[in-house]
Write a protein that holds these residues in place. Structure first.
Motif, PDB file in Angstrom:
ATOM      1  N   THR A 102       0.845  -1.197   0.000  1.00 15.49           N
ATOM      2  CA  THR A 102       0.000   0.000   0.000  1.00 15.49           C
ATOM      3  C   THR A 102       0.875   1.240   0.000  1.00 15.49           C
ATOM      4  N   GLN A 103       0.366   2.297  -0.637  1.00 16.55           N
ATOM      5  CA  GLN A 103       1.114   3.548  -0.712  1.00 16.55           C
ATOM      6  C   GLN A 103       0.188   4.732  -0.450  1.00 16.55           C
ATOM      7  N   ILE A 104       0.662   5.687   0.334  1.00 17.69           N
ATOM      8  CA  ILE A 104      -0.024   6.966   0.505  1.00 17.69           C
ATOM      9  C   ILE A 104       0.647   7.963  -0.428  1.00 17.69           C
ATOM     10  N   SER A 105      -0.139   8.570  -1.290  1.00 21.59           N
ATOM     11  CA  SER A 105       0.372   9.590  -2.204  1.00 21.59           C
ATOM     12  C   SER A 105      -0.229  10.935  -1.825  1.00 21.59           C
ATOM     13  N   THR A 106       0.618  11.952  -1.711  1.00 23.60           N
ATOM     14  CA  THR A 106       0.129  13.296  -1.381  1.00 23.60           C
ATOM     15  C   THR A 106       0.326  14.258  -2.546  1.00 23.60           C
ATOM     16  N   TYR A 107       0.444  13.709  -3.763  1.00 21.50           N
ATOM     17  CA  TYR A 107       0.615  14.562  -4.940  1.00 21.50           C
ATOM     18  C   TYR A 107      -0.685  15.313  -5.222  1.00 21.50           C
ATOM     19  N   SER A 108      -0.603  16.618  -5.250  1.00 25.36           N
ATOM     20  CA  SER A 108      -1.790  17.473  -5.302  1.00 25.36           C
ATOM     21  C   SER A 108      -2.544  17.378  -6.620  1.00 25.36           C
ATOM     22  N   LYS A 109      -1.894  16.944  -7.701  1.00 27.80           N
ATOM     23  CA  LYS A 109      -2.567  16.876  -8.992  1.00 27.80           C
ATOM     24  C   LYS A 109      -3.317  15.558  -9.200  1.00 27.80           C
ATOM     25  N   ALA A 110      -3.114  14.590  -8.302  1.00 23.22           N
ATOM     26  CA  ALA A 110      -3.819  13.304  -8.405  1.00 23.22           C
ATOM     27  C   ALA A 110      -5.212  13.422  -7.804  1.00 23.22           C
ATOM     28  N   LYS A 111      -6.145  12.608  -8.295  1.00 23.22           N
ATOM     29  CA  LYS A 111      -7.524  12.644  -7.791  1.00 23.22           C
ATOM     30  C   LYS A 111      -7.570  11.985  -6.415  1.00 23.22           C
ATOM     31  N   PRO A 112      -8.080  12.683  -5.385  1.00 23.04           N
ATOM     32  CA  PRO A 112      -8.133  12.101  -4.039  1.00 23.04           C
ATOM     33  C   PRO A 112      -8.995  10.841  -3.989  1.00 23.04           C
ATOM     34  N   SER A 113      -8.629   9.917  -3.134  1.00 19.78           N
ATOM     35  CA  SER A 113      -9.368   8.663  -2.989  1.00 19.78           C
ATOM     36  C   SER A 113     -10.695   8.864  -2.264  1.00 19.78           C
ATOM     37  N   LEU A 114     -10.774   9.868  -1.383  1.00 26.35           N
ATOM     38  CA  LEU A 114     -11.969  10.099  -0.576  1.00 26.35           C
ATOM     39  C   LEU A 114     -12.433  11.541  -0.719  1.00 26.35           C
ATOM     40  N   GLU A 115     -13.757  11.723  -0.645  1.00 22.13           N
ATOM     41  CA  GLU A 115     -14.299  13.076  -0.620  1.00 22.13           C
ATOM     42  C   GLU A 115     -13.918  13.748   0.698  1.00 22.13           C
ATOM     43  N   PRO A 116     -13.569  15.047   0.660  1.00 22.53           N
ATOM     44  CA  PRO A 116     -13.300  15.737   1.925  1.00 22.53           C
ATOM     45  C   PRO A 116     -14.551  15.789   2.787  1.00 22.53           C
ATOM     46  N   LYS A 117     -14.379  15.689   4.087  1.00 27.14           N
ATOM     47  CA  LYS A 117     -15.508  15.753   5.003  1.00 27.14           C
ATOM     48  C   LYS A 117     -16.101  17.166   5.023  1.00 27.14           C
ATOM     49  N   LEU A 118     -17.392  17.238   5.315  1.00 28.15           N
ATOM     50  CA  LEU A 118     -18.065  18.524   5.406  1.00 28.15           C
ATOM     51  C   LEU A 118     -18.099  19.000   6.859  1.00 28.15           C
ATOM     52  N   PHE A 119     -17.739  20.250   7.074  1.00 30.11           N
ATOM     53  CA  PHE A 119     -17.797  20.867   8.387  1.00 30.11           C
ATOM     54  C   PHE A 119     -18.541  22.188   8.264  1.00 30.11           C
ATOM     55  N   TYR A 120     -19.393  22.477   9.225  1.00 30.68           N
ATOM     56  CA  TYR A 120     -20.080  23.760   9.161  1.00 30.68           C
ATOM     57  C   TYR A 120     -19.540  24.721  10.209  1.00 30.68           C
ATOM     58  N   THR A 121     -19.715  26.006   9.916  1.00 30.27           N
ATOM     59  CA  THR A 121     -19.423  27.063  10.869  1.00 30.27           C
ATOM     60  C   THR A 121     -20.696  27.878  11.068  1.00 30.27           C
ATOM     61  N   ARG A 122     -20.746  28.627  12.137  1.00 24.69           N
ATOM     62  CA  ARG A 122     -21.904  29.468  12.407  1.00 24.69           C
ATOM     63  C   ARG A 122     -21.723  30.828  11.740  1.00 24.69           C
ATOM     64  N   LEU A 123     -22.792  31.316  11.114  1.00 25.35           N
ATOM     65  CA  LEU A 123     -22.751  32.638  10.506  1.00 25.35           C
ATOM     66  C   LEU A 123     -22.721  33.729  11.565  1.00 25.35           C
ATOM     67  N   LYS A 124     -23.397  33.480  12.691  1.00 27.16           N
ATOM     68  CA  LYS A 124     -23.412  34.412  13.812  1.00 27.16           C
ATOM     69  C   LYS A 124     -23.082  33.638  15.074  1.00 27.16           C
ATOM     70  N   LYS A 125     -22.403  34.271  15.995  1.00 27.67           N
ATOM     71  CA  LYS A 125     -22.064  33.625  17.261  1.00 27.67           C
ATOM     72  C   LYS A 125     -23.325  33.319  18.050  1.00 27.67           C
ATOM     73  N   ALA A 126     -23.302  32.189  18.730  1.00 21.96           N
ATOM     74  CA  ALA A 126     -24.456  31.785  19.541  1.00 21.96           C
ATOM     75  C   ALA A 126     -23.958  31.159  20.834  1.00 21.96           C
ATOM     76  N   ASN A 127     -24.584  31.521  21.937  1.00 24.98           N
ATOM     77  CA  ASN A 127     -24.192  30.994  23.249  1.00 24.98           C
ATOM     78  C   ASN A 127     -24.950  29.708  23.562  1.00 24.98           C
ATOM     79  N   THR A 128     -24.758  28.716  22.728  1.00 29.46           N
ATOM     80  CA  THR A 128     -25.428  27.437  22.919  1.00 29.46           C
ATOM     81  C   THR A 128     -24.607  26.338  22.266  1.00 29.46           C
ATOM     82  N   GLN A 129     -24.750  25.115  22.761  1.00 31.22           N
ATOM     83  CA  GLN A 129     -24.041  23.975  22.177  1.00 31.22           C
ATOM     84  C   GLN A 129     -24.870  23.271  21.114  1.00 31.22           C
TER      85      GLN A 129
END
Length: 405
Positions: A102-129
């Motif tokens: 097995t090989q890990i390749s970090t060459y930026s021009k190659a197609k990634p094996s996995l889709e990047p994960k989605l992360f959200y941020t808040r548009l406005k600050k909120a004092n709640t979890q």
């Protein structure tokens, strides 16, 4: 004399190669499925090892500086601190004998094996979890959310627990929403597999939440009642509460205190979407199977022809006609519609439930059993994407008629 020197050099080089292979780091496993951590993103059981392949190459998503990539098996783990445009070799040893190079390749021009994960941020600050998103439960049985794509006007999203990616309806591209098609991808649905267009990096805003670098598949839905689909992956590693009585979707960081009314069901990801076990009771015989937990289906229950045949269900129930179901590929599937005497979901039972049995097997889909939102909407639901459990509690829709006129 020259021949002897060349032979000697060949022996040295061969010896060096053997020694290099012996010194490669090794990950031990008893399973063919390996989990991967790429930076802060966890991917469970996504890497299928193939000892028969000369070299399996995992291509990382682009990054800057350094990043940690970890491969985890059922019994072992191996970690690499990687840099861009490099290669890292290791061996995955299956059952103590079969080597998968097995090989890990970090060459930026190659197609990634996995889709990047989605992360959200808040548009406005909120004092709640917690984060709360209002929704509308349509007459079509779907969960509708209001938001934007790439700073568009209001877009109607369908929240789909049976979708492992986000989707845009083809007809609104560069009309209601501006985006760039820059690739293609195979998309699997309940009606088979098709190649569709793809847009790699988009911005989605819903309520007070914002997702960046969102890949969108373009699907040509026929007469859709929505503009786009928000897949469950937008909330991966979160805990989602769907309250059909208050019409809100709540994102929790931690599992809230639950009443004894909730029944707890483990789920497993099959084809990138969550499946739960359902029990079908026919003529005092109980049949169990894994069903796609699919808020993106507006129906009740569907089973594939293989499941029906293997469990002798084709002629075991009262037939009430036929129906046509259409998935994301647009193919029409003919079903025989019957009445299931009893359905068991954890601690709860439902009676006289419409069940669609596909007349023919769907090509490319081994797991075609599905539980749709005309049943799911009758339960307030908590999906723990961290721990892999779904909790169901009957709500005020539980006793409303299931069969639609």
């Amino acid at each position: 004399m020259k021949l002897i020197i060349r032979t000697f050099l060949l022996i040295i080089l061969t010896s060096q190669l053997v020694n290099a292979q012996k010194t490669l780091p090794t990950l031990k496993t008893n399973k063919t499925s390996i989990s991967i951590q790429e930076g802060n993103s966890e991917y469970k059981d996504v890497w299928e090892i193939s000892p028969e392949v000369k070299l399996d190459v995992f291509v990382a998503n682009p990054f800057r500086g350094t990043q940690t990539i970890v491969f985890r098996s059922d019994i072992d783990s191996i970690s690499f601190t990687v840099k861009p445009n490099k290669k890292y070799d290791f061996i995955i040893l299956l059952n103590g004998k079969d080597k998968a190079y097995t090989q890990i390749s970090t060459y930026s021009k190659a197609k990634p094996s996995l889709e990047p994960k989605l992360f959200y941020t808040r548009l406005k600050k909120a004092n709640t979890q917690t984060d709360t998103i209002p929704f509308t439960l349509g007459k079509d049985n779907w969960i509708h959310l209001k938001g934007k794509i790439n700073n568009s006007d209001t877009v109607d999203f369908l929240f789909d627990t049976g979708a492992g990616i986000c989707v845009i309806t083809s007809s609104i591209i560069n009309k209601k929403v501006n985006l760039t098609i820059d690739g293609s991808e195979e998309n699997g649905g309940t009606d088979g597999i098709a190649t569709v267009d793809k847009s790699a990096k988009n911005v989605i805003e819903i309520s007070n939440l914002k997702w960046e670098n969102v890949p969108l598949l373009s699907i040509n839905y026929q007469k859709p009642t929505f503009d786009a689909v928000m897949g469950w992956v937008a909330f991966e590693n979160k805990i989602i509460e769907i309250d059909y009585e208050k019409h809100i979707l709540v994102v929790h960081q931690f599992l809230p205190n639950l009443s004894a009314e909730y029944t707890k069901l483990p789920y497993q990801l099959i084809g990138g979407v969550p499946y739960i076990k359902c029990k079908l009771v026919v003529n005092k015989k109980e049949v169990e199977g894994w069903f796609d937990f699919d808020s993106g289906s507006n129906g009740e229950l569907i089973i594939g022809q293989k499941f029906a045949r293997d469990n002798a269900l084709n002629d075991a129930m009262k037939n009430i006609g036929t129906s046509i179901s259409v998935g994301s590929t647009g193919k029409a599937i003919k079903n025989n519609k019957v009445i299931l005497p009893k359905l068991k979901l954890g601690d709860y039972e439902m009676y006289q439930v419409p069940l669609a049995i596909q007349e023919q097997e769907v090509e490319g889909d081994e797991h075609n059993e599905n539980i749709g939102n005309n049943i799911l909407k009758r339960f307030n639901t908590i999906i723990d994407f961290k721990a892999g459990f779904i909790y169901l509690k009957p709500n005020n829709l539980f006793y409303t008629p299931i069969i639609r006129n």
